[in-house]
Design a protein around this motif. Structure first.
Motif, PDB file in Angstrom:
ATOM      1  N   LEU A   1       0.848  -1.196   0.000  1.00  0.00           N
ATOM      2  CA  LEU A   1       0.000   0.000   0.000  1.00  0.00           C
ATOM      3  C   LEU A   1       0.882   1.245   0.000  1.00  0.00           C
ATOM      4  O   LEU A   1       1.892   1.302   0.719  1.00  0.00           O
ATOM      5  CB  LEU A   1      -0.942   0.009   1.200  1.00  0.00           C
ATOM      6  N   TYR A   2       0.454   2.254  -0.753  1.00  0.00           N
ATOM      7  CA  TYR A   2       1.335   3.377  -1.049  1.00  0.00           C
ATOM      8  C   TYR A   2       0.664   4.722  -0.786  1.00  0.00           C
ATOM      9  O   TYR A   2      -0.548   4.870  -0.975  1.00  0.00           O
ATOM     10  CB  TYR A   2       1.764   3.310  -2.523  1.00  0.00           C
ATOM     11  N   THR A   3       1.484   5.689  -0.374  1.00  0.00           N
ATOM     12  CA  THR A   3       1.000   7.063  -0.335  1.00  0.00           C
ATOM     13  C   THR A   3       1.083   7.641  -1.739  1.00  0.00           C
ATOM     14  O   THR A   3       1.865   7.194  -2.582  1.00  0.00           O
ATOM     15  CB  THR A   3       1.835   7.922   0.622  1.00  0.00           C
ATOM     16  N   ILE A   4       0.265   8.643  -1.997  1.00  0.00           N
ATOM     17  CA  ILE A   4       0.141   9.229  -3.333  1.00  0.00           C
ATOM     18  C   ILE A   4       0.995  10.486  -3.425  1.00  0.00           C
ATOM     19  O   ILE A   4       0.993  11.323  -2.515  1.00  0.00           O
ATOM     20  CB  ILE A   4      -1.335   9.560  -3.629  1.00  0.00           C
ATOM     21  N   ASP A   5       1.726  10.602  -4.525  1.00  0.00           N
ATOM     22  CA  ASP A   5       2.453  11.841  -4.801  1.00  0.00           C
ATOM     23  C   ASP A   5       1.430  12.845  -5.322  1.00  0.00           C
ATOM     24  O   ASP A   5       1.071  12.842  -6.499  1.00  0.00           O
ATOM     25  CB  ASP A   5       3.550  11.594  -5.841  1.00  0.00           C
ATOM     26  N   HIS A   6       0.937  13.685  -4.420  1.00  0.00           N
ATOM     27  CA  HIS A   6      -0.172  14.571  -4.776  1.00  0.00           C
ATOM     28  C   HIS A   6       0.224  15.608  -5.818  1.00  0.00           C
ATOM     29  O   HIS A   6      -0.623  16.069  -6.597  1.00  0.00           O
ATOM     30  CB  HIS A   6      -0.726  15.236  -3.519  1.00  0.00           C
ATOM     31  N   LYS A   7       1.496  15.975  -5.835  1.00  0.00           N
ATOM     32  CA  LYS A   7       1.950  16.934  -6.846  1.00  0.00           C
ATOM     33  C   LYS A   7       1.847  16.322  -8.233  1.00  0.00           C
ATOM     34  O   LYS A   7       1.349  16.950  -9.174  1.00  0.00           O
ATOM     35  CB  LYS A   7       3.380  17.375  -6.550  1.00  0.00           C
ATOM     36  N   GLN A   8       2.320  15.075  -8.364  1.00  0.00           N
ATOM     37  CA  GLN A   8       2.230  14.395  -9.658  1.00  0.00           C
ATOM     38  C   GLN A   8       0.784  14.130 -10.058  1.00  0.00           C
ATOM     39  O   GLN A   8       0.406  14.291 -11.223  1.00  0.00           O
ATOM     40  CB  GLN A   8       2.982  13.069  -9.606  1.00  0.00           C
ATOM     41  N   ALA A   9      -0.018  13.709  -9.083  1.00  0.00           N
ATOM     42  CA  ALA A   9      -1.407  13.324  -9.383  1.00  0.00           C
ATOM     43  C   ALA A   9      -2.323  14.531  -9.555  1.00  0.00           C
ATOM     44  O   ALA A   9      -3.429  14.395 -10.083  1.00  0.00           O
ATOM     45  CB  ALA A   9      -1.938  12.423  -8.270  1.00  0.00           C
ATOM     46  N   GLY A  10      -1.879  15.694  -9.083  1.00  0.00           N
ATOM     47  CA  GLY A  10      -2.737  16.878  -9.161  1.00  0.00           C
ATOM     48  C   GLY A  10      -3.836  16.876  -8.120  1.00  0.00           C
ATOM     49  O   GLY A  10      -4.937  17.397  -8.354  1.00  0.00           O
ATOM     50  N   THR A  11      -3.533  16.298  -6.946  1.00  0.00           N
ATOM     51  CA  THR A  11      -4.558  16.185  -5.894  1.00  0.00           C
ATOM     52  C   THR A  11      -4.181  16.951  -4.625  1.00  0.00           C
ATOM     53  O   THR A  11      -4.753  16.708  -3.567  1.00  0.00           O
ATOM     54  CB  THR A  11      -4.783  14.705  -5.537  1.00  0.00           C
ATOM     55  N   SER A  12      -3.241  17.882  -4.737  1.00  0.00           N
ATOM     56  CA  SER A  12      -2.757  18.601  -3.545  1.00  0.00           C
ATOM     57  C   SER A  12      -3.860  19.371  -2.824  1.00  0.00           C
ATOM     58  O   SER A  12      -3.798  19.570  -1.605  1.00  0.00           O
ATOM     59  CB  SER A  12      -1.638  19.567  -3.938  1.00  0.00           C
ATOM     60  N   SER A  13      -4.870  19.800  -3.558  1.00  0.00           N
ATOM     61  CA  SER A  13      -5.932  20.613  -2.950  1.00  0.00           C
ATOM     62  C   SER A  13      -7.016  19.774  -2.284  1.00  0.00           C
ATOM     63  O   SER A  13      -7.917  20.324  -1.643  1.00  0.00           O
ATOM     64  CB  SER A  13      -6.572  21.508  -4.013  1.00  0.00           C
ATOM     65  N   ILE A  14      -6.946  18.460  -2.424  1.00  0.00           N
ATOM     66  CA  ILE A  14      -7.987  17.585  -1.859  1.00  0.00           C
ATOM     67  C   ILE A  14      -7.543  17.080  -0.491  1.00  0.00           C
ATOM     68  O   ILE A  14      -6.592  16.303  -0.380  1.00  0.00           O
ATOM     69  CB  ILE A  14      -8.281  16.393  -2.785  1.00  0.00           C
ATOM     70  N   THR A  15      -8.193  17.536   0.548  1.00  0.00           N
ATOM     71  CA  THR A  15      -7.899  17.077   1.904  1.00  0.00           C
ATOM     72  C   THR A  15      -9.159  16.489   2.520  1.00  0.00           C
ATOM     73  O   THR A  15     -10.272  16.912   2.208  1.00  0.00           O
ATOM     74  CB  THR A  15      -7.388  18.222   2.793  1.00  0.00           C
ATOM     75  N   LEU A  16      -8.962  15.531   3.401  1.00  0.00           N
ATOM     76  CA  LEU A  16     -10.091  14.827   4.010  1.00  0.00           C
ATOM     77  C   LEU A  16      -9.999  14.898   5.526  1.00  0.00           C
ATOM     78  O   LEU A  16      -8.999  14.490   6.113  1.00  0.00           O
ATOM     79  CB  LEU A  16     -10.095  13.364   3.562  1.00  0.00           C
ATOM     80  N   THR A  17     -11.048  15.411   6.141  1.00  0.00           N
ATOM     81  CA  THR A  17     -11.139  15.466   7.597  1.00  0.00           C
ATOM     82  C   THR A  17     -11.935  14.268   8.096  1.00  0.00           C
ATOM     83  O   THR A  17     -13.025  13.991   7.598  1.00  0.00           O
ATOM     84  CB  THR A  17     -11.819  16.765   8.056  1.00  0.00           C
ATOM     85  N   SER A  18     -11.414  13.568   9.078  1.00  0.00           N
ATOM     86  CA  SER A  18     -12.068  12.375   9.608  1.00  0.00           C
ATOM     87  C   SER A  18     -13.400  12.700  10.270  1.00  0.00           C
ATOM     88  O   SER A  18     -13.502  13.652  11.050  1.00  0.00           O
ATOM     89  CB  SER A  18     -11.150  11.693  10.625  1.00  0.00           C
TER      90      SER A  18
END
Length: 241
Positions: free
Chosen positions: A151-168
């Motif tokens: 299982l891997y963490t996502i490189d948000h810069k490469q994926a273009g997902t830096s602005s997506i954050t999730l609050t529990s």
């Protein structure tokens, strides 16, 4: 089996966060509050009455591949139309709210739970970007690090997902997105599960899915998640086989 440094740091933050908050699940108070409590109580009573009188549960059809925490959605329209529910709660998606209401333990003791659609939407948004990256890069994934085995963490810069954050929904903490070797995206609930395990105490069955502790602790289900097992004194998500 050893965790990467990032996972160890995350687990190490649990005790401090609990000390500062003084509450295991502040998210319940902030996001569920009275509205969800009342909604769940009303729908639970309606489901119980419906099952007793009709002999079946008021659920929408789902196929066998639907994940447990998305599967048995309650047909609120049916409950309303047949008079078991005076009106559909405003918290429900059917009325413009941000939740689906589900049934767990359907065969033994059906219980009403809440599926947070904000969580679902954000996972879907990240999944869409990962899929785009994968398609544009010959099947390669935007991997930053192997956080757990397989299982891997996502490189948000490469994926273009830096602005997506999730609050529990459980703790109010910002949670990570993780993905498997095929690029399927999940929420990493390790922080919340560790908090629930610390609160519950006692021995841990090595074969028991630790997400059950979250089921017991809240109205919410850990949607878009993997099973977690207790390994080397830590909850570890298990990649698909």
């Amino acid at each position: 089996m050893k965790l990467k440094a990032g996972a160890k740091l995350l687990l190490g933050m649990v005790s401090l966060a609990l000390t500062l908050s003084g509450c295991l699940y502040p998210g319940d108070e902030k996001r569920a509050s009275v509205n969800y409590r009342e909604s769940v109580k009303r729908i639970q009573a309606a489901v119980d009455d419906y099952q007793q009188e009709e002999g079946v549960l008021p659920i929408l059809n789902a196929d066998e591949t639907t994940p447990r925490y998305e599967k048995f959605r309650i047909d609120l329209g049916k409950l309303n139309n047949k008079g078991y529910l005076d009106d559909i709660p405003a918290t429900a998606f059917e009325q413009g709210g941000s939740a689906y209401f589900l049934i767990l333990n359907e065969e033994i003791d059906p219980v009403v739970k809440v599926m947070d659609l904000v969580t679902v939407q954000k996972v879907n948004d990240v999944q869409r970007q990962v899929n785009r990256y994968k398609s544009a890069h010959g099947g390669n994934l935007p991997v930053l690090d192997e956080l757990y085995p397989g299982l891997y963490t996502i490189d948000h810069k490469q994926a273009g997902t830096s602005s997506i954050t999730l609050t529990s929904v459980y703790s109010g903490q910002v949670l990570d997105f993780i993905m498997d070797k095929d690029g399927t995206v999940y929420v990493d609930y390790v922080f919340d599960i560790m908090a629930a395990v610390d609160k519950k105490g006692g021995e841990h069955d090595k074969n028991q899915d630790l997400r059950l502790d979250l089921e017991e602790a809240s109205y919410y289900v850990p949607v878009k998640s993997l099973p977690y097992l207790w390994i080397n004194n830590q909850p570890i998500p298990q990649p698909p086989s």
